[in-house]
Scaffold this active site. Structure first.
Site, mmCIF file in Angstrom:
data_model
loop_
_atom_site.group_PDB
_atom_site.id
_atom_site.type_symbol
_atom_site.label_atom_id
_atom_site.label_comp_id
_atom_site.label_asym_id
_atom_site.label_seq_id
_atom_site.Cartn_x
_atom_site.Cartn_y
_atom_site.Cartn_z
ATOM 1 N N CYS A 119 0.817 -1.232 0.000
ATOM 2 C CA CYS A 119 0.000 0.000 0.000
ATOM 3 C C CYS A 119 0.844 1.273 0.000
ATOM 4 O O CYS A 119 0.605 2.189 -0.794
ATOM 5 C CB CYS A 119 -0.954 -0.003 1.188
ATOM 6 S SG CYS A 119 -0.126 -0.031 2.808
ATOM 7 N N HIS A 170 -2.089 0.879 6.955
ATOM 8 C CA HIS A 170 -2.605 0.769 5.584
ATOM 9 C C HIS A 170 -2.959 2.174 5.096
ATOM 10 O O HIS A 170 -3.404 3.027 5.874
ATOM 11 C CB HIS A 170 -3.833 -0.137 5.516
ATOM 12 C CG HIS A 170 -4.289 -0.406 4.113
ATOM 13 N ND1 HIS A 170 -3.510 -1.083 3.187
ATOM 14 C CD2 HIS A 170 -5.440 -0.054 3.451
ATOM 15 C CE1 HIS A 170 -4.155 -1.167 2.033
ATOM 16 N NE2 HIS A 170 -5.331 -0.545 2.168
ATOM 17 N N HIS A 182 -6.380 1.961 -3.589
ATOM 18 C CA HIS A 182 -5.259 1.484 -2.775
ATOM 19 C C HIS A 182 -4.775 0.124 -3.270
ATOM 20 O O HIS A 182 -5.483 -0.583 -4.005
ATOM 21 C CB HIS A 182 -5.692 1.381 -1.310
ATOM 22 C CG HIS A 182 -6.844 0.430 -1.086
ATOM 23 N ND1 HIS A 182 -6.844 -0.523 -0.100
ATOM 24 C CD2 HIS A 182 -8.053 0.290 -1.716
ATOM 25 C CE1 HIS A 182 -7.987 -1.201 -0.105
ATOM 26 N NE2 HIS A 182 -8.735 -0.727 -1.081
#
Length: 212
Positions: A119, A170, A182
């Site tokens: 990510c 994240h 993402h």
């Protein structure tokens, strides 16, 4: 009678000439004596009638000309006013356009190239392509950017979540309309989800802005 007819013809010709070839202001400056070469004393009743006709003709022409100019003003002014440009929004849209180029690129733990990335490797790479330098990990990106309230999110802001460990673990790009893009370990690729989805709503911890 013959002279009267000749004067009428001359007046009409001059009126047409004035309409086509002369500006309004000079046309208003002419008198009948200038046009016919006679004085008001010699022309008598016919001169008065001709003056009335000429005034009506020129008045109609000039009135139409003035109305046309007035009607044109809104058209000329349309679109010429100043417009405030939201540079943040423009840059954000560019970021999202870049981010969407990589839809479907596989998720790879520790990856930081278009061959595969995690990510934060993904967000760092996309930012770099748009001339913005940010740290490598989600935690560092969260600690460095400018805090943004969820209600004030703009396109291109980074949104953060706590997942497998406490703190920011994240990250993705806010796209607008409650969505973000993402590199997802669950989807195993770059994908789009909604902030209102139960998992992301419950694990959301904040947002950061790097576009000024």
């Amino acid at each position: 009678m013959k002279r009267y007819t000749r004067e009428i013809t001359l007046v009409l010709l001059v009126a047409v000439f004035t309409t086509l070839f002369m500006p309004a202001a000079p046309a208003q400056a002419f008198s009948l004596s200038d046009l016919t070469g006679t004085s008001s004393q010699n022309s008598g009743g016919s001169s008065s009638l001709l003056n009335i006709l000429l005034a009506l003709l020129l008045g109609k022409v000039l009135g139409t000309s003035n109305n046309s100019s007035t009607d044109m003003s809104p058209a000329l002014g349309s679109g010429t006013g100043s417009k405030t440009v939201d540079n943040t929004g423009t840059k954000g849209a560019q970021l999202i356009q870049t981010a969407q180029k990589y839809m479907g690129v596989p998720y790879v733990w520790g990856g930081d190239t278009p061959d595969g990335w995690d990510c934060s490797g993904y967000t760092q790479y996309v930012m770099k392509e748009n001339g913005i330098t940010i740290p490598r990990t989600a935690a560092e990106q969260y600690n460095t950017g400018t805090p943004v309230n969820k209600s004030d999110l703009k396109i291109g802001d980074l949104v953060f979540f706590t997942t497998y460990k406490p703190g920011a673990s994240h990250v993705g790009f806010y796209m607008g309309d409650g969505n973000f893009i993402h590199a997802s370990s669950a989807a195993k690729q770059v994908t789009i989800n909604s902030l209102s989805e139960t998992y992301y709503d419950e694990h959301y911890i904040g947002a950061r802005r790097y576009i000024q």
